[in-house]
Motif scaffolding. Structure first.
Motif, PDB file in Angstrom:
ATOM      1  N   ASP B 121      53.271 -57.817 -95.135  1.00 46.51           N
ATOM      2  CA  ASP B 121      54.620 -57.040 -94.561  1.00 46.51           C
ATOM      3  C   ASP B 121      54.765 -57.914 -93.211  1.00 46.51           C
ATOM      4  O   ASP B 121      56.072 -58.183 -92.779  1.00 46.51           O
ATOM      5  N   TYR B 122      53.881 -58.015 -92.324  1.00 47.81           N
ATOM      6  CA  TYR B 122      54.096 -58.449 -90.931  1.00 47.81           C
ATOM      7  C   TYR B 122      54.332 -59.992 -91.167  1.00 47.81           C
ATOM      8  O   TYR B 122      55.192 -60.365 -90.754  1.00 47.81           O
ATOM      9  N   VAL B 123      53.863 -60.766 -92.156  1.00 44.66           N
ATOM     10  CA  VAL B 123      54.142 -62.028 -92.511  1.00 44.66           C
ATOM     11  C   VAL B 123      55.687 -62.250 -92.710  1.00 44.66           C
ATOM     12  O   VAL B 123      56.033 -63.242 -92.492  1.00 44.66           O
ATOM     13  N   ASN B 124      55.867 -61.292 -93.473  1.00 46.26           N
ATOM     14  CA  ASN B 124      57.446 -61.363 -94.036  1.00 46.26           C
ATOM     15  C   ASN B 124      58.322 -61.305 -92.862  1.00 46.26           C
ATOM     16  O   ASN B 124      59.503 -61.684 -92.790  1.00 46.26           O
ATOM     17  N   GLY B 125      57.963 -60.816 -91.544  1.00 50.14           N
ATOM     18  CA  GLY B 125      59.120 -60.592 -90.633  1.00 50.14           C
ATOM     19  C   GLY B 125      58.978 -61.772 -89.733  1.00 50.14           C
ATOM     20  O   GLY B 125      59.756 -61.918 -88.782  1.00 50.14           O
ATOM     21  N   PHE B 126      58.510 -63.072 -90.147  1.00 50.91           N
ATOM     22  CA  PHE B 126      58.733 -64.501 -89.516  1.00 50.91           C
ATOM     23  C   PHE B 126      60.130 -64.983 -90.245  1.00 50.91           C
ATOM     24  O   PHE B 126      60.290 -64.989 -91.271  1.00 50.91           O
ATOM     25  N   GLU B 127      60.590 -65.878 -89.156  1.00 51.26           N
ATOM     26  CA  GLU B 127      61.842 -66.517 -89.606  1.00 51.26           C
ATOM     27  C   GLU B 127      61.341 -67.665 -90.945  1.00 51.26           C
ATOM     28  O   GLU B 127      60.083 -68.132 -90.688  1.00 51.26           O
ATOM     29  N   LYS B 128      62.241 -67.807 -91.918  1.00 52.21           N
ATOM     30  CA  LYS B 128      61.723 -68.455 -93.058  1.00 52.21           C
ATOM     31  C   LYS B 128      61.213 -69.991 -92.554  1.00 52.21           C
ATOM     32  O   LYS B 128      60.243 -70.414 -92.954  1.00 52.21           O
ATOM     33  N   VAL B 129      61.962 -70.852 -91.792  1.00 56.22           N
ATOM     34  CA  VAL B 129      61.796 -72.157 -91.536  1.00 56.22           C
ATOM     35  C   VAL B 129      60.437 -72.363 -90.909  1.00 56.22           C
ATOM     36  O   VAL B 129      59.518 -72.953 -91.466  1.00 56.22           O
ATOM     37  N   PRO B 130      60.283 -71.543 -89.672  1.00 54.60           N
ATOM     38  CA  PRO B 130      58.912 -71.915 -89.206  1.00 54.60           C
ATOM     39  C   PRO B 130      57.507 -71.507 -90.141  1.00 54.60           C
ATOM     40  O   PRO B 130      56.696 -71.970 -90.282  1.00 54.60           O
ATOM     41  N   LEU B 131      57.986 -70.200 -90.949  1.00 54.66           N
ATOM     42  CA  LEU B 131      56.905 -69.586 -91.693  1.00 54.66           C
ATOM     43  C   LEU B 131      56.535 -70.732 -92.816  1.00 54.66           C
ATOM     44  O   LEU B 131      55.324 -71.017 -93.019  1.00 54.66           O
ATOM     45  N   ASP B 132      57.621 -71.270 -93.363  1.00 51.47           N
ATOM     46  CA  ASP B 132      57.239 -72.357 -94.404  1.00 51.47           C
ATOM     47  C   ASP B 132      56.324 -73.475 -93.769  1.00 51.47           C
ATOM     48  O   ASP B 132      55.703 -74.006 -94.461  1.00 51.47           O
ATOM     49  N   GLN B 133      56.567 -74.044 -92.677  1.00 47.82           N
ATOM     50  CA  GLN B 133      55.910 -75.108 -92.116  1.00 47.82           C
ATOM     51  C   GLN B 133      54.699 -74.774 -91.591  1.00 47.82           C
ATOM     52  O   GLN B 133      53.802 -75.679 -91.172  1.00 47.82           O
ATOM     53  N   ALA B 134      54.295 -73.325 -91.447  1.00 50.02           N
ATOM     54  CA  ALA B 134      52.976 -72.979 -91.025  1.00 50.02           C
ATOM     55  C   ALA B 134      52.139 -72.645 -92.179  1.00 50.02           C
ATOM     56  O   ALA B 134      50.888 -72.592 -91.986  1.00 50.02           O
ATOM     57  N   ARG B 135      52.634 -73.166 -93.366  1.00 50.13           N
ATOM     58  CA  ARG B 135      51.839 -72.903 -94.533  1.00 50.13           C
ATOM     59  C   ARG B 135      51.013 -74.125 -94.918  1.00 50.13           C
ATOM     60  O   ARG B 135      51.732 -75.108 -94.912  1.00 50.13           O
ATOM     61  N   LEU B 136      49.805 -74.243 -95.579  1.00 49.35           N
ATOM     62  CA  LEU B 136      49.344 -75.308 -95.905  1.00 49.35           C
ATOM     63  C   LEU B 136      48.665 -74.940 -97.419  1.00 49.35           C
ATOM     64  O   LEU B 136      48.250 -73.961 -97.441  1.00 49.35           O
ATOM     65  N   ASP B 137      49.242 -75.601 -98.625  1.00 41.96           N
ATOM     66  CA  ASP B 137      48.766 -74.950 -99.993  1.00 41.96           C
ATOM     67  C   ASP B 137      49.033 -73.510-100.060  1.00 41.96           C
ATOM     68  O   ASP B 137      48.151 -73.005-100.584  1.00 41.96           O
ATOM     69  N   GLY B 138      50.193 -73.240 -99.469  1.00 39.20           N
ATOM     70  CA  GLY B 138      50.482 -71.566 -99.581  1.00 39.20           C
ATOM     71  C   GLY B 138      49.634 -70.808 -98.599  1.00 39.20           C
ATOM     72  O   GLY B 138      50.198 -69.624 -98.492  1.00 39.20           O
ATOM     73  N   LYS B 139      48.866 -71.284 -97.952  1.00 41.93           N
ATOM     74  CA  LYS B 139      48.026 -70.370 -97.119  1.00 41.93           C
ATOM     75  C   LYS B 139      48.672 -70.526 -95.764  1.00 41.93           C
ATOM     76  O   LYS B 139      48.776 -71.612 -95.257  1.00 41.93           O
ATOM     77  N   LEU B 140      48.869 -69.420 -95.123  1.00 38.57           N
ATOM     78  CA  LEU B 140      49.319 -69.464 -93.464  1.00 38.57           C
ATOM     79  C   LEU B 140      48.224 -69.874 -92.763  1.00 38.57           C
ATOM     80  O   LEU B 140      47.115 -69.334 -92.597  1.00 38.57           O
ATOM     81  N   GLN B 141      48.520 -70.969 -92.087  1.00 41.38           N
ATOM     82  CA  GLN B 141      47.494 -71.559 -91.095  1.00 41.38           C
ATOM     83  C   GLN B 141      47.257 -71.093 -89.789  1.00 41.38           C
ATOM     84  O   GLN B 141      46.307 -71.085 -89.202  1.00 41.38           O
TER      85      GLN B 141
END
Lengths: 283, 432, 305
Positions: B121-141
C-alpha cells in the motif's frame, strides 16, 4: 688595495643580485598568499568581480567569522592537532630508535630494511585506501583518532628513519664508547648522550612529519565518518560542495589552518637546516 | 624509560592485532535505544542539511527510543565510501542511493528490497515515474526521496524584457542565447552571456550532455538482447557534439572557461548575473537565490529544447534511501523513511530546496505547481530510465571527453562521436 | 666494538666475551629497530600484498572474485588511454622535478650566503610547503579562473591569455607551475642543508686554483651535493609520479585527457568504475616504474662519482 676594492665590488654585485632574485621569488610566493587574504575578506558578492580586484567593495569579516560559527571548525582543528601531534611524536620516536639501531649496529637484514623503507614510498597511496580501511575496520578503529595516527605514522617513518640514520652516523661513535665505559647501557647511551646531540635532526624530522600529516586529505576522508572526527583537511575539502563553493569561506578557513604550521616552522626553522645537513649528506 | 617504550610498543602491537567484531552499523544500548546510522549525501549541503536534520530531530522526538546518527558524505565521494565500507562489512543502516548507483549496489549484495518492508500500500503511494526507476528486476531498491528533473533554467525577467519565450528547438535556443549575450559597458567584452554551459570532464557535465543528446533522438546506451549497444556514433549524436562546439566557438554565448565550470561554478555565474540560462534541475533556484536574493522570483524552468521532430528529454536526478540488508534495525529504518516521506515533510523539503516530491499526495499539492517549478514538473514527464548497466557512470565521462575535444577543436564532432562510441563499446565488451 | 687482545683457546673467556658482545650487538640492534619494523610490516606489507593480490582478480571486493591471472595487466598495458596517461605523467613529473630542482638549487645557493634578512627570506620562501595541498590546488584553480582569477587577469595584460586550463598545452604548463610553486621549498631546504655540509676550505682551495663561480660550482658544489641530490631526485621523482591532488582539483585530468596523470586513471577506475582488480594492476605498474627509475638514478649518480 685594488684587489680588496674589486672584491668589495664583486661582493656588492653579488649581494644586489641575491636580493633581487630572492625578492622576486618572495613576491611569487607571497602574491598568491595575499590573494587568499584578499578573497577571505570579501563579501559573498564581492568574490565574483570581473575583472578581479584586490579589494572589491568593502572589506568584510563575514567569512572570517562565519568559518567558526557555521562549520564545526574548532572541532576540525582539535582533531587535526590531536592526530598530527600524536603521529609526529610516535613517528619521531620510532624513527629515532630505528635510525640509531641502523647506524650503530650490524645485524642481518639491515640493508634490506633500508631499501624496504624506500620501496614503501612507491606504491600509489590511493590503492592503499581499501586495505587500510580493512585493517582498521577489523580492529574496530574506524572513525577514531587512532586510525589516522597509525596511518600517518606509516607514511612518515620511511623518510624520517632515513634522515635520522644519516644524522646518527654523523655523530662520532666514540661518544657511545665513552658512555659505555662509564657504565651506561646501550639504551642509556642512546637516551642520555646521543639524543641530545641529535635534537636538530629530531626537529627536522618532526617538522616534516607534522606538515605531511596536517596536509593529508584522502585517508582522513575515508577513515573518518562523523562530523566530530573530521580533520581540517577534510573539513576544508568539504567546502567545495557538490552544489556550492564558498570561496571566501574556503580561503579564510585555509588561512586559519595554515597558521599553526607557520608558527611551528618559525619556531623551529633554525634547527631545520642544521638538522637536515648531516642527515642528508651522510645518507 | 626503555621499559616504558617497550610497553608502549607492545600496547600498539596489541591494538593493531586485536580482532574485534566489526560488522553491523548500529548498536542497541542496554536501555533499548536503537541507533540508526544514516549515510546521506544531502545532509552536508546547505540548505538541504538543515531541513534533513530537522526531519531527524522531529522523528527522534516522536520515537524517543530511536536515535538517528548521520554520516554526512559529499555526493562526489559517497559511492566510493559505500564500496569501501561494504568491503569491510561495515554498512550504515540507511544510505543514499540513486538509479545511477543502484545496479552496483545491488551487485554488491548490500540492498534490502523494500516492497515488503514498506508494504505494498505504501509503495503504491509513490509517483509512477520515480517508482519505476527505483526498481531493479521488479524489486524496489530504494525509497525515492526527491527528483530534480533536468530542464532549462532561465532568467524570466530577461526573457520578458527581450520579448522571448522559452526555446522549443535548439535553433531557437541559439538565437535566444545570442540575444541575451550583451555588452553593457561597451568594452567589447560581454558582461552577460546567454548560456552557462557545464563543460567539466566529469559526471556533472556528462550527465547534462546525455539528455541533450537524447533530445536529438538517439540513445547513448540501449539494451540489445542480453547486451548493450551504443548510439554515440549516430548522426544525431554528432549533431549534439556539434551543438556544444558551436555554442562556445561560433555563437560565443558561453562564458570563458567552460571546462572549469562544474555545477557550482555555473550556479555562481547565474547568481552573479553573468549568464541567462543553464541546464539543471529546480534545486538550483534556491541555490542561486541564496547567493543573490535579488534574483528571487526572476527564475523559471522549462523542458529542454529538442531537435525538430524529436521529443524533449530529461533525467530524473532522483535520490532515495536504501536500507542495508545487514542492518539489525530494518523496521526502525523503514519507520524513519516513512516519516521523512510524509506529505508534510515532502512539502517542506520542496518549499526550502525546490526539489520535487515523489509521493503522490504531496505531488498533487498546488505548492508544487507554482510558476517557477511548472516547467520542471512538465520536464519530468519526459524523464527516461537510465540504462541499468554497471559501467554507466563511465559513459558520462566518455561523453564529457567527447564534447571537450570538440570545444577545444582537437577533434571534429564526427571524430568525437566515433571515439565516444569506441570507448563505450570497449566498456560493453569488457563488462560481458 | 673493541675486542680484547688475549684469547685463550676457542672457548677462552675473552673470545666468549667478544662473542657475547657481538650477539648482544645484534640483539640490541634488532630491539631498536623493532618498533619501526613492526609498524611498517603491518602497514606496508599487508596493503602492498593485498594490492598485488587483487590485481589478479576481477572483483568488486565484496562478493565477486574471479581469478583472471594477468588479464588486468594485459588490458591496462594494451589500453591506449592508460599508456597515454603514463606518458602524460612522465611529462608532468619531469617538468615538475626539473622546475623544483632548478629553482630549489638556485635559491639554496643564494640562501647559503651570509647577509642581512636571510631569515626573513627563508621563512617566506617556505610558505608553499606549509600550505595544505588541497588549499594550494583550490587557490590556484581560483586564480586560473578566466573571469575572476588574477593569473588570468595579469596574464592577459602580458598577452598570455586568460583560459589557461582550457587548452591542452597551457593546462599542462599551469599544472606544472602550480606543482613547482608547491614543491620547491622542500628541495630548497634539502639542498641548502647539503650545502652547509661542504667545507669552506674546498671553495677556498678552488678559488686559489683560479676557478670562477661556475667552475667551482661544477667541481666543488656538485660533487659535494651528490648524495643529497641523489636522495632528493629519487624522492621527488617518485612523489610527483604518484601525485594526485593538485592535478585532480585543477583540471580533473582535462581538457579531455591532456593532464590525466596515471593516479587519476587509478582513482577513476577504482572509485568511479569500481574495477578494483584493474586499478590494482595499474598501481603495481606504477610501483614497478618507480622502482626501476630509482635503481637507474642510483646507478647513474654512482657512475658519475
Amino acid at each position: 688595495m685594488s684587489s680588496s676594492s674589486s672584491t668589495r665590488r664583486t661582493r656588492t654585485v653579488r649581494l644586489t643580485f641575491t636580493y633581487a632574485v630572492l625578492s622576486i621569488a618572495a613576491l611569487a610566493v607571497l602574491a598568491p598568499v595575499l590573494w587568499m587574504v584578499s578573497t577571505a575578506l570579501k563579501t559573498d558578492q564581492g568574490i565574483f568581480s570581473s575583472p578581479p580586484r584586490w579589494i572589491s567593495g568593502e572589506l568584510s569579516l563575514e567569512a572570517a567569522t562565519r568559518v567558526w560559527s557555521v562549520y564545526p571548525f574548532l572541532r576540525y582543528l582539535t582533531n587535526s592537532v590531536i592526530v598530527v601531534a600524536s603521529s609526529t611524536i610516535v613517528s619521531v620516536l620510532f624513527s629515532c630508535l630505528a635510525g640509531y639501531g641502523l647506524a650503530r649496529f650490524r645485524f642481518p637484514g639491515r640493508g634490506s630494511f633500508l631499501t624496504f623503507l624506500l620501496m614503501s614510498q612507491m606504491f600509489p597511496s590511493i590503492m592503499l585506501l581499501v586495505p587500510y580501511y580493512k585493517i582498521f575496520q577489523t580492529t574496530g578503529l574506524v572513525n577514531t583518532h587512532a586510525a589516522l595516527i597509525v596511518t600517518y605514522v606509516s607514511f612518515t617513518i620511511p623518510f624520517c628513519t632515513w634522515m635520522m640514520y644519516g644524522y646518527f652516523r654523523g655523530i662520532p661513535p666514540e661518544l657511545d664508547e665513552a658512555a659505555g665505559i662509564d657504565g651506561a647501557s646501550r639504551f642509556q647511551t642512546f637516551y642520555r648522550v646521543v639524543m641530545p646531540l641529535a635534537m636538530p635532526g629530531v626537529a627536522a624530522v618532526a617538522i616534516y612529519s607534522f606538515i605531511t600529516a596536517w596536509n593529508e586529505y584522502m585517508f582522513a576522508l575515508v577513515l573518518t565518518q562523523s562530523e566530530d572526527m573530521k580533520t581540517l583537511a577534510v573539513g576544508i575539502g568539504q567546502m567545495v560542495g557538490q552544489y556550492r563553493t564558498s570561496w571566501n569561506d574556503l580561503m579564510a578557513s585555509s588561512l586559519y589552518a595554515s597558521i599553526p604550521l607557520v608558527l611551528i616552522f618559525v619556531l623551529l626553522q633554525r634547527h631545520l637546516i642544521s638538522g637536515l645537513t648531516a642527515g642528508a649528506v651522510k645518507a | 624509560m626503555f621499559r616504558k617504550t617497550l610497553a608502549a610498543v607492545l600496547a600498539l602491537a596489541t591494538t593493531t592485532t586485536l580482532t574485534a567484531c566489526g560488522g553491523g552499523g548500529s548498536g542497541a544500548a542496554d536501555d533499548g535505544t536503537i541507533t540508526l546510522k544514516v549515510m546521506s549525501a544531502t545532509v552536508v549541503e546547505k540548505p538541504e542539511g538543515d531541513v534533513e536534520r530537522g526531519f531527524a530531530d522531529a522523528f527522534m522526538k516522536e520515537n524517543p527510543n530511536i536515535k538517528v546518527e548521520f554520516i554526512g558524505t559529499p555526493m562526489n565521494d559517497i559511492y566510493a565510501r559505500l564500496t569501501t565500507m561494504a568491503t569491510g562489512g561495515d554498512l550504515p543502516d540507511v544510505f543514499t542511493n540513486s538509479p545511477e548507483f543502484s545496479t552496483q549496489a545491488s551487485s554488491l549484495g548490500i540492498v534490502e528490497p523494500l516492497d515488503d518492508l514498506l508494504g505494498a500500500d505504501y509503495v503504491n503511494g509513490f509517483e509512477k515515474v520515480p517508482l519505476d526507476q527505483a526498481r531493479l528486476d521488479g524489486k524496489l531498491q530504494f525509497a525515492p526521496f526527491f527528483t530534480i528533473p533536468t530542464g532549462l533554467l532561465y532568467r524570466k525577467d530577461l526573457f520578458d524584457k527581450a520579448g522571448l519565450q522559452p526555446p522549443k528547438t535548439w535553433d531557437e535556443f541559439r538565437t535566444d542565447a545570442k540575444k541575451l549575450t550583451v555588452d553593457t559597458n561597451d568594452d567589447d567584452v560581454p558582461d552577460r552571456y546567454g548560456f552557462a554551459m557545464v563543460g567539466s570532464n566529469n559526471g556533472s557535465g556528462g550527465s547534462r550532455f546525455i539528455p541533450i543528446m537524447r533530445t536529438f533522438g538517439t540513445q547513448e546506451l540501449r539494451k540489445e538482447g542480453d547486451s548493450w549497444a551504443t548510439g554515440f556514433d549516430t548522426p544525431e549524436a554528432v549533431s549534439a557534439f556539434q551543438l556544444y562546439g558551436d555554442l562556445v566557438n561560433v555563437d560565443k554565448v558561453v562564458p570563458p572557461g567552460p571546462f572549469q565550470t562544474s555545477y557550482a561554478e555555473a550556479v555562481a555565474l547565474m547568481a552573479s548575473d553573468k549568464a541567462a540560462m543553464m541546464v539543471t534541475g529546480p534545486h538550483s533556484i534556491g541555490a542561486i537565490t541564496a547567493q543573490s536574493p535579488q534574483l528571487e522570483g526572476k527564475l523559471a524552468g522549462a523542458p529542454l529544447p529538442s531537435a525538430p521532430g524529436h521529443e524533449t528529454a530529461s533525467v530524473l536526478g532522483m535520490l532515495g534511501f536504501s536500507i542495508s540488508n545487514q542492518s539489525k534495525h530494518k523496521d526502525a529504518a523503514a519507520k524513519y523513511l516513512q516519516f521523512v516521506l510524509s506529505k508534510q515533510n515532502q512539502l517542506a523539503w520542496n518549499a526550502k530546496t525546490g526539489r520535487l516530491p515523489v509521493r503522490s499526495d504531496a505531488a498533487a499539492d498546488p505548492q508544487v505547481q507554482r510558476p517557477e517549478l511548472k516547467g520542471f514538473v512538465e520536464a519530468q514527464k519526459y524523464a527516461f530510465q537510465l540504462p541499468q548497466a554497471p559501467f554507466y557512470p563511465r559513459l558520462q565521462v566518455i561523453a564529457a571527453e567527447g564534447y571537450q575535444s570538440v570545444i577545444s577543436q582537437k577533434a571534429s564532432a564526427q571524430q568525437a562521436a566515433a571515439d565516444a562510441a569506441k570507448k563505450t563499446q570497449t566498456e560493453i565488451d569488457q563488462a560481458g | 666494538m673493541a675486542t680484547t687482545a688475549t684469547s685463550v683457546g676457542r672457548f677462552g673467556p675473552a673470545v666468549r666475551r667478544q662473542g657475547a658482545v657481538v650477539r648482544r650487538n645484534r640483539r640490541t640492534g634488532l630491539l631498536f629497530v623493532l618498533p619501526g619494523l613492526l609498524a611498517m610490516v603491518a602497514l606496508v606489507v599487508y596493503p602492498l600484498g593485498y594490492g598485488v593480490l587483487i590485481s589478479f582478480f576481477k572483483t568488486n571486493l565484496v562478493n565477486q572474485w574471479t581469478w583472471i591471472g594477468l588479464d588486468n595487466y594485459a588490458n591496462a598495458l594494451q589500453n591506449p588511454a592508460f599508456v597515454k596517461s603514463l606518458g602524460t605523467t612522465v611529462v608532468f613529473a619531469v617538468g615538475t622535478v626539473a622546475g623544483t630542482l632548478l629553482i630549489g638549487m638556485a635559491l639554496a645557493l643564494l640562501l647559503n650566503q651570509e647577509f642581512r634578512g636571510r631569515t626573513f627570506f627563508r621563512v617566506v620562501l617556505i610558505l608553499p610547503w606549509v600550505l595544505p595541498e588541497v588549499v594550494v590546488a583550490l587557490l590556484w584553480r581560483w586564480m586560473y579562473n578566466p573571469l575572476y582569477g588574477i593569473v588570468s587577469y595579469y596574464g592577459s595584460t602580458l598577452g598570455l591569455g586568460t583560459e589557461w586550463l582550457e587548452h591542452a598545452g597551457s593546462a599542462k604548463v599551469a599544472v606544472i607551475l602550480t606543482s613547482v610553486w608547491k614543491g620547491f621549498p622542500l628541495v630548497m631546504v634539502l639542498l641548502l642543508a647539503g650545502l652547509q655540509g661542504i667545507g669552506k676550505e674546498l671553495y677556498e682551495a678552488a678559488a686559489m686554483d683560479g676557478a670562477g663561480a661556475i667552475r667551482s660550482f661544477r667541481h666543488v658544489t656538485l660533487p659535494g651535493l651528490a648524495p643529497v641530490l641523489l636522495i632528493t631526485l629519487i624522492l621527488e621523482s617518485v612523489w610527483w609520479f604518484k601525485h594526485f591532488t593538485i592535478v585532480w582539483l585543477l583540471t580533473g585530468g582535462g581538457p579531455v585527457d591532456s593532464t590525466k596523470v596515471v593516479s587519476i586513471s587509478i582513482y577513476q577506475t577504482a572509485f568511479e568504475n569500481f574495477q578494483w582488480g584493474r586499478s590494482a594492476a595499474m598501481a603495481v605498474v606504477v610501483f614497478v616504474i618507480c622502482l626501476v627509475a630509482s635503481a637507474v638514478y642510483r646507478r647513474l649518480i654512482r657512475d658519475e662519482q
